[in-house]
Each structure stands twice: as C-alpha cells, then as structure tokens.
Design a protein around this motif. Structure first.
Motif, PDB file in Angstrom:
ATOM      1  N   GLN A 422      51.597  38.333  24.622  1.00 19.12           N
ATOM      2  CA  GLN A 422      50.802  39.448  25.119  1.00 19.12           C
ATOM      3  C   GLN A 422      50.364  40.352  23.980  1.00 19.12           C
ATOM      4  OE1 GLN A 422      52.817  42.700  27.181  1.00 19.12           O
ATOM      5  NE2 GLN A 422      51.287  42.619  28.800  1.00 19.12           N
ATOM      6  N   GLU A 457      43.773  44.505  27.573  1.00 17.27           N
ATOM      7  CA  GLU A 457      44.982  43.728  27.849  1.00 17.27           C
ATOM      8  C   GLU A 457      44.696  42.237  27.691  1.00 17.27           C
ATOM      9  OE1 GLU A 457      46.656  46.814  31.291  1.00 17.27           O
ATOM     10  OE2 GLU A 457      46.371  44.681  31.748  1.00 17.27           O
ATOM     11  N   PHE A 479      44.775  35.717  30.578  1.00 16.23           N
ATOM     12  CA  PHE A 479      44.027  36.877  31.094  1.00 16.23           C
ATOM     13  C   PHE A 479      43.542  37.724  29.927  1.00 16.23           C
ATOM     14  CE2 PHE A 479      44.198  41.447  32.027  1.00 16.23           C
ATOM     15  CZ  PHE A 479      43.201  41.536  32.989  1.00 16.23           C
ATOM     16  N   ASN A 553      49.912  47.442  31.745  1.00 14.83           N
ATOM     17  CA  ASN A 553      49.499  46.221  32.456  1.00 14.83           C
ATOM     18  C   ASN A 553      48.832  46.489  33.804  1.00 14.83           C
ATOM     19  OD1 ASN A 553      50.660  44.284  30.488  1.00 14.83           O
ATOM     20  ND2 ASN A 553      52.583  45.206  31.152  1.00 14.83           N
ATOM     21  N   LEU A 556      45.957  43.858  34.380  1.00 10.02           N
ATOM     22  CA  LEU A 556      46.441  42.527  34.747  1.00 10.02           C
ATOM     23  C   LEU A 556      46.833  42.477  36.212  1.00 10.02           C
ATOM     24  CD1 LEU A 556      47.482  39.674  34.089  1.00 10.02           C
ATOM     25  CD2 LEU A 556      49.636  40.735  33.362  1.00 10.02           C
ATOM     26  N   SER A 559      43.711  42.319  38.522  1.00 11.40           N
ATOM     27  CA  SER A 559      42.625  41.387  38.229  1.00 11.40           C
ATOM     28  C   SER A 559      42.516  40.279  39.281  1.00 11.40           C
ATOM     29  CB  SER A 559      42.859  40.752  36.857  1.00 11.40           C
ATOM     30  OG  SER A 559      41.943  39.703  36.637  1.00 11.40           O
ATOM     31  N   THR A 562      44.486  36.827  38.971  1.00 13.93           N
ATOM     32  CA  THR A 562      45.848  36.566  39.447  1.00 13.93           C
ATOM     33  C   THR A 562      45.863  35.793  40.760  1.00 13.93           C
ATOM     34  OG1 THR A 562      45.884  38.739  40.546  1.00 13.93           O
ATOM     35  CG2 THR A 562      46.760  38.617  38.303  1.00 13.93           C
TER      36      THR A 562
END
Length: 809
Positions: A422, A457, A479, A553, A556, A559, A562
């Motif tokens: 990450q 991110e 991502f 996050n 994430l 989004s 996912t």
C-alpha cells in the motif's frame, strides 16, 4: 468464525478490527449525500451578523510582556519567575537591558510573577491571562532597606476562578521528570496519564470512548488524522514548553475531531545569545535515542534548530510474547525563525521533516512462514505566522500550513495469509485568521479557516492461503484512487466574567465535502461559579460537535472496485458524527496545596464513528453505527507542590455502547447481510470500566528526587469466536490465561513504575541531569487487547529500564 480472529496480520500496527458475525442486521440503502443539517448560506448569514471581521482563533494561550523599572523610572535588568500552580507552569528568565521580558504561549489562567534584583526588594504581582491579546505589566522595584525582615508570599494560583470546564495541564515539572517512553510515544504517555484517556494497542489514544476523534493543536495548527506511532511520527516531548488536554467545554474555535483535544506549544522562550539542549537516552529492547536543539538570539531575531534520532526493537505492541520482527526507528529535523518586526508585529516560520520506519510484528504462523512486513510514514511540513497587535485590546493573526503526509506498506513473498502492499497520503494546505478582543467583561474571539487536502490511495494484495477466505474472493486485487477533501469553518465565541460568575458561549459553522457534503451549526455553552471563601468552583458545559470521518483508506472502502471482493457487498458513504456532550464538575482547593477535580459526563452521538479492517490485510477504514452512548465519571487529586512532595492520582469510570444498524462503511460476505439490520447494542472497544493512574515525586535533597507511580485498568472487552484449544495454538497458554472468556474481557492490568533523578552539575545557565526509570517493575503480563471487538491482540511491555542524560547550556 471470522478468519481474522486467527490470522491477524497487524499490517497497520494499529487496532485490527474484525468483521465477525456479531450483529443482526437489516439491509439499508445508501443515504443521500446532499443532506444538510443547516443550509450553508443561512448558517453563514446568521454567524456573520455577529462577526464584523471574519477570523479564526487559535489555542488558549496568551502573551505576557513585563517592563521593570526602579523607583526613578530607569529600566532594570533583573531575574523574573512566572508560576501558575493551576497550569503547572513555571519559567525563570531575565529581562533585557531595557527591563523588558516577553513570554509567549502561556496557558490561560492565574499567574504569580516574582521579580528580583540585588539591592532592591523582591516584588510579587498576580496576573490573569484570559486572552490572546498581549498583557502589558509594569513593575517598579524599590531599594531594599538596610535592615529588614521581609516575607513575600506569591498569590495563590492553585485554582483558576474563571473556568467553565476541566482542563488537564501537563506542567513543567511533569515534562522534565517524565518516565521513559518508546520512540514516538513520549507525548502519548503523558496524555494517557490524564483522567478520561486510555490506550489500545500501539499507542492509539481514546478520550472518553471516542475512536479516532483525537485532535492535536500544535502551535495553533490543528492535526486531525490519526497520530498514533503506527500512523504518523510522534511529537517529541523534549520540544514541548506547555501542554493541556481537553475532554469537555470545547471552545467554538475547535471542530472536526472532538473526542479530545491536545494543545501543545513548542519551546519558544528565548534569551539573548547561544543556548541549547542535548538529551541522550537508552534502555531495554535495545532502545536508544538522541535529541538536540540549538537556539541563537540576537536583538529581535531568534533561530532554533532541533533534531532527533530514535531506535528500538519493540516499536509496536506485539501479538505474542516473542516480539517477532519489531524493529523501528524515528528521526526528524526542524528549523524555526522568530522575528519581532516591531512591538506590534511578530513573524515566525518553521520547516519540519520527520519519518518513522518500522517492521510489523508477526504472529506464530507468520513468523514460521518467514513473513516480513515493513511500514514507512514520512511527513514534511512548513508553517508561517504573522501577528499584529491592533491596540491594547485587540490582536489579529494569520497562519498558513502546508504539509505532505504519506504511509507505505511492503510485504515480502512469504507473507501469510495475504501479501499486501500500500501507499497512501495527502497534501494538505491549511489557512486561518484570528481576531481576539477584550472589551469590558468580554473576551471575544471570532474567525474562519479552510483546509484542503487532495488524497491519493494505492493498494494491492495477493492471497497466499486461500483456505481461510470465501471461495469467491479474488486471489489478486488492485486499487488506485484520488479525491479532494474540502473543509471550511467559521465561529464566534465570548468569555464573560461577572463577579463570581463566568459564562462562555460560542457558535460554530462547519462544512465538510469528501464522499458526502454536510454542513452543521454547533452551539457551545459553559457556566462557572466561583466561591472564594471555600476555594470552590462549580461548572457545567454543553458541546454540540460535528466530527468528520477518518481519512485513512476512506477512498478504498467506498470504491466500486471493491464489488469484486465478494458476491455480497454493501458500501455506504461514511457519515460525519453529530454529538451532544454534557459535563458537570467541581474543582476544590484545600489549604492552598491540594486540588480536587471531579466530573460526570454523558455523550450521545449519531453516526458513531468506528473503523474496520479489509479482509485479513490489516488495512483499516472508517465505518459508522446508528448511534453511540458513553457516560462516566472522573476524579483527579493533585498536589502540585507541598514541601518536598508533588504528584497526582486519577480515577476514571466509563461505560460505552454502540447501536446497530451500521450507517456507513464497507461490508463483505456475511457482514453485508447480517451487519446492517437490527437494533443490537454492544460494548465499544474502549469500554474499560475502571482506570487508575498516579505518580508522586519526593525531592530528597536539592539535587536528588525519587518518584513512584502505577497504572491500572480493569480490562477491555473481547470477542473470540473460537475454542480455547484454538486460542492456545494461536497465542500460547500465558496469553490465554490473561483473558476471562466467561465475561468476554481481558483481565485487569497493573504496572508499577519507579524513577530517580540527580542533578550532576549546575552552574549558571549550564546544567547536567541524570534520570533512571523502571517500568512495570512488578513484571506483570499486561494484555492490552485480545481479539477484541473491533480490535486485535496487543501485549504491553514487560519489566523494562531506561536511562536519560540531559544537558542545558
């Protein structure tokens, strides 16, 4: 059984939140992102009717300007000591050749000023710092009689008669004699010793049951993201001049994160010439640290350079006793410039660069597999401040801050059950302007500010042990997201002193725009009554708070990407929290030596903030529940200075519950169906009913002191779905013995600490001091968390020792 109970990766080093089947839920559609608590144009119109100049106030600290003369009016260069027992603040200095001395960043309160010069009688005056407007004090010294027996007693400053709430002060003595800390935790350890605060794993602070709602105000600039060691480089207590901690009666100037506020003012008391400080420390777990600062002052300009370098083999709180892969380092540099343009204008700049690098502790299975995970959290910032004194009753200041914050995670190919990598961060630009005015019985503040931060991110994972995941979970995932965070605010507040009564009131307007757009008005009011004959202050306050979701996050978790993680996915935009905070308290002084503070409080929060973890990656993201209720009581007994003894003892009682359904966040699989319905009540992860901490210092001789302290916690809640046999295999018998599975609680913790200090050398401005500390002297295995409800497993440090050598010149 949730797999995350047994395969914690601890990738963030922060609270690991399970996604276990602990709720009964009903499905719920995402709420509209256009809901407004108050239309922004109407709110601003109401607010600005009262604010002729739109400015934003800074933290509650003022400025004292002394002018010392003899009886004929000639200036005197003399020594001055400024003391406040209530603020636990003490500073000694010298006026310049014109008899002038300026002291900045003094916490609001009552002070005793003592001025000395050979051949003249000592003079003691009492001053009250109540505003950002500089307070000018002229002192005249008379020639001392040939024969005299003069006893001068400083005014009692143990009780502040103008308070409408409780403020925990971390004073000069506490800062100078604080216990040894692991890198990045020196300020955190000081804060958690105050009533109402407790720690979860890895130095994560929780004030009065709040999750990730801690705000640091550093030199008037707010920092609202998670500042625990696993998320950001820490503030070094060696750079701190004064610190105060708030959990109630928040001024209207404060917003966004209001579980608790930590106000920090950096060292800025400068005398002419070259001065410096060197600190070296070391101890258990191969911990070593060095801190140094040099200040050069000439005429009206001061330049300060400081740096630090720390390292340890126990940076985070490990999930098992063996303390696998836990090396960490922290380093930083700072340069600051202060310049007096005139008696009315002050300009300052600072640039700072900090970085923390650390490994993530493994569990048994991960260690056997050869897992290595590494995190890095660099931060670079610059600030500029301009202050202008309009008149003896008004001051305006302007501040701007820009910084670059990032966090990276790297996993090797042996990581299990998942390889996660990450990189996330944001570039923040913050600006505010302040007007402070004194008019009769009124101390007015009003202001505006703006905070803009483009967020980025990047995240990717690869599953290495698919047996513990849902068969539909993709083996790989990636991502990449960007978004702009925009937050604006304006406020007005007043503090009115009428005889024995003090009234504080304010109104704040907030706008938040990231995943949702929200606006809110937040009224605040406090009332205090002072009874001089009984040295007693009664106070009560109400705070309406608007709290924004955590940044970590958040892109994430919201989004559409996912959707591929599970066939059953629910994504709800995380809502800001709206809370009503009530506090009633009493402050009583005894014999001008002992002070007792006691408070009862209740917090009711809509869209109660928490956080969860994505699969088994350890990547945390914010979520919210329908509501939360926290209530409790606190008491602090403090002895600032009595003969050779000083210290405190605190007690906190707290009960906290959250209520489903959830109203924001990402939910996968069973959680997507069961986590969104029903009206279930469950204890929050910070629901520790009884907490006690204390420390006493005994000055044996003028140069030698001893200290002893303790920290007790009745235990946090836990949620473990497995069998005792599985727990033994995962964590070992010693750790499992520290869990009460019948009550779903970690067993009580207790740590006894001792310290001693010795002044090795002191002559003029040069001194050398030595300190030795022993932490958890009873060597008890204290379990912080165990597979807790929304938290992972963390073990506090065993018996440890530390040495510290400090020199000032």
């Amino acid at each position: 059984m949730s797999a995350s109970h047994y395969y914690r990766t601890h990738l963030t080093g922060a609270n690991q939140h399970t996604m276990g089947n602990i709720f009964s839920h009903r499905s719920s559609a995402p709420q509209s992102s256009k809901r407004l608590l108050c239309p922004p144009k109407i709110a601003l119109a109401i607010l600005f009717c009262f604010v002729p100049v739109c400015v934003y106030a800074q933290n509650d600290a003022g400025e004292l300007r002394l002018q010392v003369r003899d009886s004929t009016g000639l200036p005197l260069q003399c020594s001055a000591e400024v003391v406040s027992k209530a603020a636990e603040f003490r500073v000694s200095s010298t006026t310049d050749r014109l008899g002038n001395l300026t002291l900045r960043a003094l916490p609001f309160g009552l002070y005793s000023v003592r001025v000395r010069h050979p051949g003249f009688s000592d003079r003691v005056v009492e001053v009250q710092i109540t505003s950002r407007v500089p307070l000018d004090v002229d002192i005249s010294l008379s020639i001392e009689p040939m024969t005299s027996n003069i006893v001068v007693n400083a005014a009692d400053t143990l009780l502040d008669p103008r308070t409408t709430g409780s403020i925990s002060q971390v004073g000069t003595t506490t800062l100078e004699t604080r216990s040894a800390s692991l890198p990045g935790r020196s300020v955190i350890d000081l804060v958690v010793s105050q009533p109402g605060w407790l720690l979860e794993s890895n130095g994560t602070l929780h004030p009065r049951g709040s999750e990730y709602q801690v705000q640091y105000i550093i030199n008037g600039i707010p920092y609202t993201e998670n500042r625990s060691p696993s998320f950001a480089p820490g503030v070094d207590a060696d750079d701190v001049q004064s610190m105060q901690v708030l959990t109630n009666d928040f001024p209207a100037e404060y917003g966004r994160k209001l579980g608790g506020v930590i106000e920090i003012n950096s060292k800025n008391h400068f005398e002419d010439g070259l001065h410096g400080e060197l600190v070296a420390s070391g101890g258990s777990f191969d911990t070593a640290a060095a801190h140094g600062s040099v200040t050069f002052v000439h005429d009206k300009t001061a330049i300060r350079v400081s740096g630090e370098d720390e390292g340890t083999e126990r940076y985070l709180d490990p999930p098992v006793q063996q303390n696998y892969t836990n090396h960490g380092t922290l380093n930083g540099e700072q340069v600051g410039l202060d310049h007096e343009l005139s008696t009315r204008d002050h300009l300052s700049f600072s640039v700072e660069n900090k970085s923390a690098q650390f490994e993530v502790p493994d569990e048994f299975v991960q260690q056997q597999a050869g897992q290595v995970q590494f995190r890095r959290t660099p931060e670079t910032s610059g600030t500029a401040t301009y202050e202008h004194v309009i008149s003896r009753n008004a001051l305006v200041d302007f501040r701007i801050m820009s910084r670059d914050v990032s966090a990276s995670l790297f996993s090797n190919q042996n990581s299990t059950p998942i390889i996660a990598n990450q990189r996330r961060g944001f570039r923040e630009t913050y600006a505010k302007s302040t007007l402070s005015m004194q008019r009769g019985v009124h101390n007015l503040k009003a202001g505006i500010d703006a905070d803009y931060a483009p967020i980025q991110e990047q995240f990717a994972y690869q599953i290495t042990n698919s047996s513990i995941f849902d068969p539909t979970t993709p083996v790989q995932f990636a991502f990449n997201g960007r978004r702009q965070d925009r937050e604006e605010a304006a406020f007005i507040e007043d503090n009115i002193h009428l005889g024995q009564w003090t009234v504080s009131g304010g109104l704040r307007y907030d706008h938040y725009g990231l995943l949702v757009n929200r606006s809110a008005l937040s009224p605040r009011i406090g009332l205090g009554w002072y009874w001089p004959g009984a040295a007693l202050n009664l106070h009560a306050s109400f705070d309406r708070v608007f709290q924004t979701p955590a940044l970590e996050n958040i892109l994430l978790s919201s989004s559409p990407a996912t959707q591929i993680l599970n066939s059953n996915v629910v994504r709800l935009p995380v809502q800001p929290s709206i809370g009503n905070y009530w506090n009633v308290g009493i402050t009583k002084a005894f014999l001008a030596k002992l002070r007792v503070d006691a408070n009862c409080y209740r917090r009711s929060v809509r869209d109660f903030a928490d956080d969860d973890v994505l699969l088994n990656t350890g990547v945390n993201f914010p979520i919210s529940f329908r509501r939360g209720v926290i209530y409790g009581a606190e008491a602090k007994l403090q002895l600032p200075d009595w003969r050779k003894l000083a210290g405190f003892i605190n007690y906190s009682y707290m009960v906290g519950f959250a209520f489903t359904p959830v109203t924001g966040g990402l939910f996968l699989g069973d959680d997507a169906g069961s986590g969104l319905i029903g009206n279930t009540r469950f204890p929050i992860s910070q629901d520790q009913r009884n907490t006690v901490s204390g420390r006493e210092i005994l000055q044996i001789t003028q140069r030698f002191w001893l200290a002893g302290g303790l920290a007790y916690g009745s235990g946090l809640p836990t949620e473990f779905d497995g069998t005792i046999a599985e727990a033994l295999q995962q964590y070992g018998a010693t750790i499992v013995d520290r869990v009460n599975f019948d009550r779903d609680r970690v067993r009580p913790s207790l740590a006894v600490n001792v310290a001693m200090g010795l002044d090795l050398y002191k002559r003029g401005p040069v001194d050398i001091r030595f300190q030795a500390d022993a932490e958890n002297l009873n060597n008890r295995l204290n379990l912080i968390n165990f597979a807790g409800l929304f938290s992972g497993t963390g073990i506090a440090a065993p018996r440890s020792f530390g040495l510290r050598l400090r020199s000032n010149f």
